[in-house]
Scaffold this motif. Structure first.
Motif, PDB file in Angstrom:
ATOM      1  N   PHE A 267     -32.045 -40.724  36.934  1.00  0.00           N
ATOM      2  CA  PHE A 267     -33.381 -41.247  36.676  1.00  0.00           C
ATOM      3  C   PHE A 267     -33.649 -41.213  35.175  1.00  0.00           C
ATOM      4  N   VAL A 268     -34.345 -42.268  34.692  1.00  0.00           N
ATOM      5  CA  VAL A 268     -34.706 -42.351  33.281  1.00  0.00           C
ATOM      6  C   VAL A 268     -36.216 -42.526  33.198  1.00  0.00           C
ATOM      7  N   GLY A 269     -36.850 -41.727  32.351  1.00  0.00           N
ATOM      8  CA  GLY A 269     -38.289 -41.837  32.185  1.00  0.00           C
ATOM      9  C   GLY A 269     -38.693 -43.109  31.470  1.00  0.00           C
ATOM     10  N   THR A 270     -39.827 -43.665  31.872  1.00  0.00           N
ATOM     11  CA  THR A 270     -40.428 -44.815  31.190  1.00  0.00           C
ATOM     12  C   THR A 270     -41.856 -44.430  30.802  1.00  0.00           C
ATOM     13  N   GLY A 271     -42.634 -45.408  30.384  1.00  0.00           N
ATOM     14  CA  GLY A 271     -44.021 -45.134  30.041  1.00  0.00           C
ATOM     15  C   GLY A 271     -44.870 -44.772  31.237  1.00  0.00           C
ATOM     16  N   THR A 272     -44.354 -45.024  32.453  1.00  0.00           N
ATOM     17  CA  THR A 272     -45.079 -44.649  33.670  1.00  0.00           C
ATOM     18  C   THR A 272     -44.145 -43.848  34.570  1.00  0.00           C
ATOM     19  N   THR A 273     -43.617 -44.454  35.624  1.00  0.00           N
ATOM     20  CA  THR A 273     -42.717 -43.758  36.541  1.00  0.00           C
ATOM     21  C   THR A 273     -41.262 -44.090  36.213  1.00  0.00           C
ATOM     22  N   PRO A 274     -40.303 -43.279  36.692  1.00  0.00           N
ATOM     23  CA  PRO A 274     -38.911 -43.449  36.256  1.00  0.00           C
ATOM     24  C   PRO A 274     -38.217 -44.683  36.850  1.00  0.00           C
ATOM     25  N   LEU A 275     -37.143 -45.049  36.156  1.00  0.00           N
ATOM     26  CA  LEU A 275     -36.206 -46.060  36.626  1.00  0.00           C
ATOM     27  C   LEU A 275     -34.967 -45.347  37.142  1.00  0.00           C
ATOM     28  N   ALA A 276     -34.480 -45.770  38.312  1.00  0.00           N
ATOM     29  CA  ALA A 276     -33.224 -45.243  38.838  1.00  0.00           C
ATOM     30  C   ALA A 276     -32.082 -46.122  38.322  1.00  0.00           C
ATOM     31  N   VAL A 277     -31.171 -45.526  37.590  1.00  0.00           N
ATOM     32  CA  VAL A 277     -30.016 -46.255  37.056  1.00  0.00           C
ATOM     33  C   VAL A 277     -28.820 -45.959  37.953  1.00  0.00           C
ATOM     34  N   THR A 278     -28.182 -47.015  38.466  1.00  0.00           N
ATOM     35  CA  THR A 278     -27.110 -46.838  39.435  1.00  0.00           C
ATOM     36  C   THR A 278     -25.724 -47.128  38.880  1.00  0.00           C
ATOM     37  N   ARG A 279     -25.656 -47.915  37.791  1.00  0.00           N
ATOM     38  CA  ARG A 279     -24.339 -48.257  37.248  1.00  0.00           C
ATOM     39  C   ARG A 279     -24.476 -48.477  35.741  1.00  0.00           C
ATOM     40  N   VAL A 280     -23.493 -47.947  35.002  1.00  0.00           N
ATOM     41  CA  VAL A 280     -23.548 -48.042  33.541  1.00  0.00           C
ATOM     42  C   VAL A 280     -22.169 -48.378  32.988  1.00  0.00           C
ATOM     43  N   GLN A 281     -22.165 -48.735  31.716  1.00  0.00           N
ATOM     44  CA  GLN A 281     -20.902 -48.906  30.988  1.00  0.00           C
ATOM     45  C   GLN A 281     -21.072 -48.311  29.590  1.00  0.00           C
ATOM     46  N   PRO A 282     -20.531 -47.107  29.380  1.00  0.00           N
ATOM     47  CA  PRO A 282     -20.610 -46.505  28.039  1.00  0.00           C
ATOM     48  C   PRO A 282     -19.756 -47.286  27.045  1.00  0.00           C
ATOM     49  N   ALA A 283     -20.067 -47.123  25.778  1.00  0.00           N
ATOM     50  CA  ALA A 283     -19.311 -47.807  24.724  1.00  0.00           C
ATOM     51  C   ALA A 283     -17.833 -47.429  24.796  1.00  0.00           C
ATOM     52  N   GLY A 284     -16.965 -48.420  24.782  1.00  0.00           N
ATOM     53  CA  GLY A 284     -15.529 -48.188  24.772  1.00  0.00           C
ATOM     54  C   GLY A 284     -14.929 -47.819  26.108  1.00  0.00           C
ATOM     55  N   LYS A 285     -15.732 -47.867  27.186  1.00  0.00           N
ATOM     56  CA  LYS A 285     -15.240 -47.504  28.505  1.00  0.00           C
ATOM     57  C   LYS A 285     -15.562 -48.605  29.512  1.00  0.00           C
ATOM     58  N   GLY A 286     -14.994 -48.446  30.712  1.00  0.00           N
ATOM     59  CA  GLY A 286     -15.258 -49.405  31.770  1.00  0.00           C
ATOM     60  C   GLY A 286     -16.550 -49.092  32.500  1.00  0.00           C
ATOM     61  N   ALA A 287     -16.951 -50.006  33.379  1.00  0.00           N
ATOM     62  CA  ALA A 287     -18.146 -49.793  34.191  1.00  0.00           C
ATOM     63  C   ALA A 287     -17.903 -48.658  35.171  1.00  0.00           C
ATOM     64  N   MET A 288     -18.947 -47.898  35.456  1.00  0.00           N
ATOM     65  CA  MET A 288     -18.824 -46.774  36.382  1.00  0.00           C
ATOM     66  C   MET A 288     -20.162 -46.481  37.034  1.00  0.00           C
ATOM     67  N   ASP A 289     -20.119 -45.798  38.186  1.00  0.00           N
ATOM     68  CA  ASP A 289     -21.347 -45.357  38.833  1.00  0.00           C
ATOM     69  C   ASP A 289     -22.079 -44.399  37.903  1.00  0.00           C
ATOM     70  N   ALA A 290     -23.401 -44.554  37.850  1.00  0.00           N
ATOM     71  CA  ALA A 290     -24.186 -43.725  36.949  1.00  0.00           C
ATOM     72  C   ALA A 290     -24.051 -42.237  37.291  1.00  0.00           C
ATOM     73  N   ALA A 291     -23.946 -41.915  38.588  1.00  0.00           N
ATOM     74  CA  ALA A 291     -23.812 -40.506  38.984  1.00  0.00           C
ATOM     75  C   ALA A 291     -22.509 -39.912  38.460  1.00  0.00           C
ATOM     76  N   ASP A 292     -21.438 -40.689  38.477  1.00  0.00           N
ATOM     77  CA  ASP A 292     -20.163 -40.214  37.933  1.00  0.00           C
ATOM     78  C   ASP A 292     -20.271 -40.012  36.426  1.00  0.00           C
ATOM     79  N   TRP A 293     -20.922 -40.948  35.760  1.00  0.00           N
ATOM     80  CA  TRP A 293     -21.124 -40.823  34.317  1.00  0.00           C
ATOM     81  C   TRP A 293     -21.939 -39.574  34.001  1.00  0.00           C
ATOM     82  N   TRP A 294     -22.974 -39.340  34.800  1.00  0.00           N
ATOM     83  CA  TRP A 294     -23.846 -38.195  34.563  1.00  0.00           C
ATOM     84  C   TRP A 294     -23.102 -36.871  34.713  1.00  0.00           C
TER      85      TRP A 294
END
Length: 307
Positions: A267-294
């Motif tokens: 979860f990422v905080g915003t100006g109101t309620t959070p956003l659930a992030v499910t998939r990310v791609q860090p710099a220089g890496k492949g796409a991955m599930d956000a929970a694995d990244w976390w």
């Protein structure tokens, strides 16, 4: 009718197929083959590939210049139909077919005239999306409208999903308009309302401002996905947000940009309620599930995006 069709991306293909089933397509005009993938292999546009499957003549040109105008004029087409070709139709080409050109546009004109109507509508939080078929004129998307149709788009649809839905509805609407023009019954009317513009998106349009309310953050994510892509920064490096949704009501309150992870969610905080992030791609890496990244980040102490 004898038509000339101009288009390039996949969203133009349903209209081409619908018209080819009912009319004579003298030729299909599309952009030249483009390098795709890591190996940069020259690949025909989706419209070129569909036209070849249909056995239609294909004219590939990067610009609708004098040479292209001469080729199209020689077709002796009654009407031109354009859907996301990626170039401007100017005189004398604009008047070359007997009945001019009509354009399928992915908005409810005059709202969102320009190159990125669906993306801008989603970013703007529009409650209604739609398609319009209008007479092409020199001014940007300003011609008289033959028909418009609102299209039901899911609340969680990203720009690519919304465009696919609009492309199908737009194909049937365009076919109806062409049939009306052929029968002499179609009537176009001036656009009504205040125009808004939808310029092409840049990479900066994908930057997430975590201090904004959740609905604005989520709207921007939807509008820029998949291109140019939602992104933020972490310790000065870019982090792409590939999957996201509003957090459930029981998610913890978080300051803007602050992360909180569990075994299955981030979860990422915003100006109101959070956003659930499910998939990310860090710099220089492949796409991955956000929970694995976390799991690789959780021992680093408090983590804040946008820093």
């Amino acid at each position: 009718m004898r038509l000339v069709f101009a288009g390039t991306p996949a969203v133009a293909v349903p209209t081409l197929r619908a018209l080819a089933a009912q009319h004579e397509i003298a030729a299909v005009v599309t952009r030249p083959d483009a390098p795709l993938g890591r190996r940069r292999v020259l690949t025909p546009s989706p419209v070129a590939a569909a036209a070849e499957q249909l056995g239609l003549r294909v004219i590939k040109t990067a610009r609708l210049d004098d040479e292209a105008t001469a080729q199209i004029a020689a077709l002796d087409a009654e009407l031109g139909v354009i859907v996301a070709y990626g170039g401007i139709v100017r005189e004398p080409l604009l008047s070359t077919p007997e009945k001019g050109w009509i354009n399928l546009h992915f908005s409810l004109l005059p709202r969102w005239r320009g190159a990125a109507p669906v993306q801008r509508a989603l970013i703007g939080g529009d409650a209604e999306l739609g398609v319009a078929v209008f007479q092409l004129v020199p001014a940007l998307d300003a011609g008289d409208v033959f028909a418009m149709r609102s299209v039901a788009v899911p609340d969680d649809a990203t720009a690519d999903v919304a465009l696919d839905l609009l492309a199908e509805d737009g194909a049937s609407l365009t076919a109806d308009v062409v049939a009306g023009i052929a029968a002499g019954t179609a009537q176009a009317h001036p656009q009504e309302g205040e125009p808004t513009l939808a310029p092409k998106l840049t990479l900066d349009d994908g930057a997430i401002d975590w201090s904004a309310p959740l609905d604005e953050v989520y709207a921007r994510y939807r509008g820029v996905t998949p291109e140019p892509g939602a992104h933020t920064t972490l310790a000065g490096a870019r982090l792409k947000i590939l999957g996201a949704a509003p957090a459930p009501v029981d998610a913890p309150h978080l300051d803007p940009g602050l992360l909180h992870g569990t075994k299955t969610a981030v979860f990422v905080g915003t100006g109101t309620t959070p956003l659930a992030v499910t998939r990310v791609q860090p710099a220089g890496k492949g796409a991955m599930d956000a929970a694995d990244w976390w799991r690789g980040m959780r021992d680093a102490g408090p983590v804040r995006l946008g820093s």
